[in-house]
Design a protein around this motif. Structure first.
Motif, PDB file in Angstrom:
ATOM      1  N   PRO A 282       0.827  -1.220   0.000  1.00  0.00           N
ATOM      2  CA  PRO A 282       0.000   0.000   0.000  1.00  0.00           C
ATOM      3  C   PRO A 282       0.855   1.260   0.000  1.00  0.00           C
ATOM      4  CG  PRO A 282      -0.783  -1.573   1.627  1.00  0.00           C
ATOM      5  CD  PRO A 282       0.551  -2.074   1.154  1.00  0.00           C
ATOM      6  N   ILE A 283       0.434   2.271  -0.757  1.00  0.00           N
ATOM      7  CA  ILE A 283       1.133   3.549  -0.827  1.00  0.00           C
ATOM      8  C   ILE A 283       0.101   4.661  -0.637  1.00  0.00           C
ATOM      9  CG2 ILE A 283       2.929   2.630  -2.355  1.00  0.00           C
ATOM     10  CD1 ILE A 283       1.542   4.081  -4.682  1.00  0.00           C
ATOM     11  N   PRO A 284       0.550   5.903  -0.405  1.00  0.00           N
ATOM     12  CA  PRO A 284      -0.409   7.005  -0.226  1.00  0.00           C
ATOM     13  C   PRO A 284      -1.350   7.144  -1.420  1.00  0.00           C
ATOM     14  CG  PRO A 284       1.781   7.691   0.443  1.00  0.00           C
ATOM     15  CD  PRO A 284       1.940   6.352  -0.197  1.00  0.00           C
ATOM     16  N   ARG A 285      -2.509   7.736  -1.166  1.00  0.00           N
ATOM     17  CA  ARG A 285      -3.555   7.824  -2.187  1.00  0.00           C
ATOM     18  C   ARG A 285      -3.290   8.891  -3.237  1.00  0.00           C
ATOM     19  NH1 ARG A 285      -6.433   8.848  -5.817  1.00  0.00           N
ATOM     20  NH2 ARG A 285      -8.706   8.614  -5.973  1.00  0.00           N
ATOM     21  N   THR A 286      -2.762  10.059  -2.847  1.00  0.00           N
ATOM     22  CA  THR A 286      -2.668  11.171  -3.790  1.00  0.00           C
ATOM     23  C   THR A 286      -1.278  11.283  -4.389  1.00  0.00           C
ATOM     24  OG1 THR A 286      -1.999  12.850  -2.178  1.00  0.00           O
ATOM     25  CG2 THR A 286      -4.360  12.398  -2.379  1.00  0.00           C
ATOM     26  N   SER A 287      -1.197  11.934  -5.557  1.00  0.00           N
ATOM     27  CA  SER A 287       0.094  12.105  -6.229  1.00  0.00           C
ATOM     28  C   SER A 287       1.050  12.931  -5.380  1.00  0.00           C
ATOM     29  CB  SER A 287      -0.109  12.773  -7.593  1.00  0.00           C
ATOM     30  OG  SER A 287      -0.751  14.026  -7.445  1.00  0.00           O
ATOM     31  N   GLN A 288       0.551  13.935  -4.677  1.00  0.00           N
ATOM     32  CA  GLN A 288       1.425  14.769  -3.855  1.00  0.00           C
ATOM     33  C   GLN A 288       1.978  13.995  -2.677  1.00  0.00           C
ATOM     34  OE1 GLN A 288      -1.386  17.979  -3.282  1.00  0.00           O
ATOM     35  NE2 GLN A 288      -0.416  19.229  -4.852  1.00  0.00           N
ATOM     36  N   GLU A 289       1.153  13.166  -2.049  1.00  0.00           N
ATOM     37  CA  GLU A 289       1.659  12.321  -0.960  1.00  0.00           C
ATOM     38  C   GLU A 289       2.645  11.292  -1.487  1.00  0.00           C
ATOM     39  OE1 GLU A 289      -1.674  11.902   2.452  1.00  0.00           O
ATOM     40  OE2 GLU A 289      -2.214  11.027   0.527  1.00  0.00           O
ATOM     41  N   GLN A 290       2.378  10.744  -2.647  1.00  0.00           N
ATOM     42  CA  GLN A 290       3.317   9.781  -3.228  1.00  0.00           C
ATOM     43  C   GLN A 290       4.668  10.444  -3.476  1.00  0.00           C
ATOM     44  OE1 GLN A 290       1.190   8.276  -6.651  1.00  0.00           O
ATOM     45  NE2 GLN A 290      -0.415   7.353  -5.392  1.00  0.00           N
TER      46      GLN A 290
ATOM     47  N   LEU B 127      15.156   4.575 -13.424  1.00  0.00           N
ATOM     48  CA  LEU B 127      13.800   4.033 -13.329  1.00  0.00           C
ATOM     49  C   LEU B 127      13.767   2.551 -13.686  1.00  0.00           C
ATOM     50  CD1 LEU B 127      11.394   6.657 -14.942  1.00  0.00           C
ATOM     51  CD2 LEU B 127      11.401   5.869 -12.581  1.00  0.00           C
ATOM     52  N   ARG B 128      12.896   1.843 -12.995  1.00  0.00           N
ATOM     53  CA  ARG B 128      12.604   0.460 -13.374  1.00  0.00           C
ATOM     54  C   ARG B 128      11.080   0.308 -13.394  1.00  0.00           C
ATOM     55  NH1 ARG B 128      14.758  -2.102  -7.663  1.00  0.00           N
ATOM     56  NH2 ARG B 128      12.816  -1.857  -6.477  1.00  0.00           N
ATOM     57  N   PRO B 129      10.554  -0.659 -14.134  1.00  0.00           N
ATOM     58  CA  PRO B 129       9.104  -0.818 -14.216  1.00  0.00           C
ATOM     59  C   PRO B 129       8.472  -0.931 -12.829  1.00  0.00           C
ATOM     60  CG  PRO B 129      10.163  -2.139 -15.897  1.00  0.00           C
ATOM     61  CD  PRO B 129      11.275  -1.598 -15.032  1.00  0.00           C
ATOM     62  N   GLY B 130       7.375  -0.210 -12.670  1.00  0.00           N
ATOM     63  CA  GLY B 130       6.697  -0.156 -11.379  1.00  0.00           C
ATOM     64  C   GLY B 130       6.920   1.145 -10.644  1.00  0.00           C
ATOM     65  N   ASP B 131       8.030   1.842 -10.948  1.00  0.00           N
ATOM     66  CA  ASP B 131       8.261   3.149 -10.336  1.00  0.00           C
ATOM     67  C   ASP B 131       7.202   4.138 -10.817  1.00  0.00           C
ATOM     68  OD1 ASP B 131      10.460   2.104  -9.101  1.00  0.00           O
ATOM     69  OD2 ASP B 131      11.925   2.992 -10.456  1.00  0.00           O
ATOM     70  N   LEU B 132       7.032   5.207 -10.062  1.00  0.00           N
ATOM     71  CA  LEU B 132       6.027   6.217 -10.395  1.00  0.00           C
ATOM     72  C   LEU B 132       6.700   7.465 -10.933  1.00  0.00           C
ATOM     73  CD1 LEU B 132       3.713   5.938  -7.242  1.00  0.00           C
ATOM     74  CD2 LEU B 132       3.703   4.565  -9.347  1.00  0.00           C
ATOM     75  N   VAL B 133       6.173   7.995 -12.032  1.00  0.00           N
ATOM     76  CA  VAL B 133       6.646   9.251 -12.608  1.00  0.00           C
ATOM     77  C   VAL B 133       5.644  10.329 -12.209  1.00  0.00           C
ATOM     78  CG1 VAL B 133       7.319  10.489 -14.696  1.00  0.00           C
ATOM     79  CG2 VAL B 133       7.710   8.011 -14.519  1.00  0.00           C
ATOM     80  N   VAL B 134       6.151  11.414 -11.601  1.00  0.00           N
ATOM     81  CA  VAL B 134       5.298  12.485 -11.083  1.00  0.00           C
ATOM     82  C   VAL B 134       5.485  13.716 -11.959  1.00  0.00           C
ATOM     83  CG1 VAL B 134       4.715  13.855  -9.050  1.00  0.00           C
ATOM     84  CG2 VAL B 134       5.553  11.505  -8.782  1.00  0.00           C
ATOM     85  N   TYR B 135       4.372  14.441 -12.205  1.00  0.00           N
ATOM     86  CA  TYR B 135       4.386  15.527 -13.184  1.00  0.00           C
ATOM     87  C   TYR B 135       3.939  16.852 -12.559  1.00  0.00           C
ATOM     88  CZ  TYR B 135       4.560  11.654 -16.539  1.00  0.00           C
ATOM     89  OH  TYR B 135       4.916  10.522 -17.235  1.00  0.00           O
ATOM     90  N   PHE B 136       4.369  17.924 -13.212  1.00  0.00           N
ATOM     91  CA  PHE B 136       4.041  19.315 -12.863  1.00  0.00           C
ATOM     92  C   PHE B 136       4.748  19.734 -11.568  1.00  0.00           C
ATOM     93  CE2 PHE B 136       0.234  17.913 -15.294  1.00  0.00           C
ATOM     94  CZ  PHE B 136       0.424  18.737 -16.397  1.00  0.00           C
ATOM     95  N   PRO B 137       5.051  21.021 -11.437  1.00  0.00           N
ATOM     96  CA  PRO B 137       5.813  21.492 -10.272  1.00  0.00           C
ATOM     97  C   PRO B 137       5.151  21.199  -8.934  1.00  0.00           C
ATOM     98  CG  PRO B 137       5.821  23.157 -11.999  1.00  0.00           C
ATOM     99  CD  PRO B 137       4.860  22.092 -12.437  1.00  0.00           C
ATOM    100  N   ASP B 138       3.815  21.130  -8.910  1.00  0.00           N
ATOM    101  CA  ASP B 138       3.135  20.862  -7.642  1.00  0.00           C
ATOM    102  C   ASP B 138       2.677  19.408  -7.517  1.00  0.00           C
ATOM    103  OD1 ASP B 138       1.415  21.226  -9.721  1.00  0.00           O
ATOM    104  OD2 ASP B 138       0.114  22.677  -8.725  1.00  0.00           O
ATOM    105  N   ALA B 139       3.256  18.529  -8.325  1.00  0.00           N
ATOM    106  CA  ALA B 139       3.043  17.072  -8.197  1.00  0.00           C
ATOM    107  C   ALA B 139       1.563  16.693  -8.266  1.00  0.00           C
ATOM    108  CB  ALA B 139       3.657  16.559  -6.891  1.00  0.00           C
TER     109      ALA B 139
END
Length: 350
Positions: A270-278, A290-302
């Motif tokens: 389990p991981i946090p629900r929101t992109s900013q928490e992630q 990066l390896r498959p399964g990692d998360l890519v986060v976008y925009f300056p405010d995530a």
């Protein structure tokens, strides 16, 4: 932009014709905007929608935790009240016993008059134990009273917090709907030719951004996924084709962080629900690692997130009107990446 955007535009156009007042014949036409301006406006509106949706998601998570806390405190308060009732019964019994024995001789007089002083001393020991037991009963009553009052205050405060969060959630839900209405109004003004041109320009921008990552050496080399990462990828890929829906975390629809959080939850981590928490709470990794399964986060405010699947591509729930799909990693401006199955403290990727 894609064919699903065209479908959303057609729906929006029909809705707009039903609810918008007709423009007076004498009204001057608006200046024709360029395709680039239209794309910029749409991207801004979509981003504002996702920002509002992520705030809503965060508040929803807080509200669920707060409801659980209110339930826990209510349960403890109920137990404390039962314990208090029992303590009061014990103290009442002691009071009656004290009243019934008040006419008897005191322990010192009984000792002086006793034919067997040792027996009287033994009796005095028993009397002392009874006195101490009574003192403990009274102390237990006081402690239970205090605990009940403390729990009652905590329960009231927790309920007040829950009501505040519920009000915030409603406002944020209304904010999302307002932003979505802005997207629909803009789409309703566009001709099919404009929509096609906007979609073409967006694809061109993504291809150029992907090429810049390749030239800069920022795209990851082929790396194997961890076992849990592979399970997360498999789950996310099985959701391809399902619709985007803000606030949704499956199984029939997803928003961006709903997809990533469910993929890792289904994989057993389990991981946090929101992109900013992630972004804030998971370990950051440089893009080339990066390896498959990692998360890519976008925009300056995530405010957007996708799951890396390898070969420079991600699986994501892009935005309203779209479906879960596999896209180039550079579909949006990249902020960074995080790794859910590495619990080391979060550090800035360089």
């Amino acid at each position: 932009m894609s064919g699903s955007l065209l479908r959303l535009a057609c729906t929006a156009a029909v809705a707009a014709q039903a609810v918008l007042a007709p423009v007076p014949a004498a009204a001057a036409p608006e200046p024709r905007r360029s395709v680039a301006e239209l794309l910029t406006d749409l991207q801004r509106l979509y981003r504002q929608t996702e920002q509002a949706a992520e705030k809503y998601n965060a508040t929803t998570e807080q509200l669920e935790r707060q409801r659980a806390e209110v339930h826990r405190l209510d349960g403890e308060l109920a137990h404390a009240r039962l314990a208090l009732q029992g303590s009061r019964t014990d103290v009442g019994r002691l009071a009656r016993q004290q009243y019934q024995n008040s006419g008897g001789l005191g322990p010192y007089v009984r000792l002086l008059l006793a034919p067997d002083p040792q027996a009287a001393l033994d009796e005095g020991h028993v009397i002392g134990e009874l006195a101490r037991a009574r003192a403990r009963t009274v102390a237990r009553l006081a402690d239970t009273e205090k605990r009940k009052d403390t729990l009652a205050r905590a329960a009231r405060k927790a309920l007040d917090t829950q009501l505040v969060l519920a009000g915030r959630q409603k406002k944020q839900r209304d904010d999302v709907r307002t932003e979505l209405a802005g997207v629909e109004r803009l789409l309703a003004t566009l001709t099919p030719e404009q929509l096609t041109a906007v979609a073409r320009l967006e694809r061109q921008g993504v291809a150029e951004a992907q090429q810049r990552l390749t030239t800069a050496g920022s795209l990851p080399a082929d790396r194997p996924a961890s076992p849990v990462g592979a399970r997360a990828v498999r789950y996310a890929m099985e959701q391809v084709g399902k619709p985007y829906e803000w606030g949704a975390a499956g199984p029939d629809a997803y928003d961006c962080s709903g997809l990533t959080s469910q993929a890792w939850s289904q994989a057993g981590t389990p991981i946090p629900r929101t992109s900013q928490e992630q972004w804030d709470r998971l370990k950051r990794v440089p893009l080339p690692q990066l390896r498959p399964g990692d998360l890519v986060v976008y925009f300056p405010d995530a405010t957007h997130v996708a799951l890396y699947v390898g070969n420079g591509r991600v699986v994501q729930a892009p935005r309203p009107g779209e479906r879960v799909t596999v896209s180039p990693l550079a579909s949006y401006p990249v902020l960074g990446a995080v790794r859910p199955d590495d619990q080391a403290p979060a550090t800035e990727a360089r």
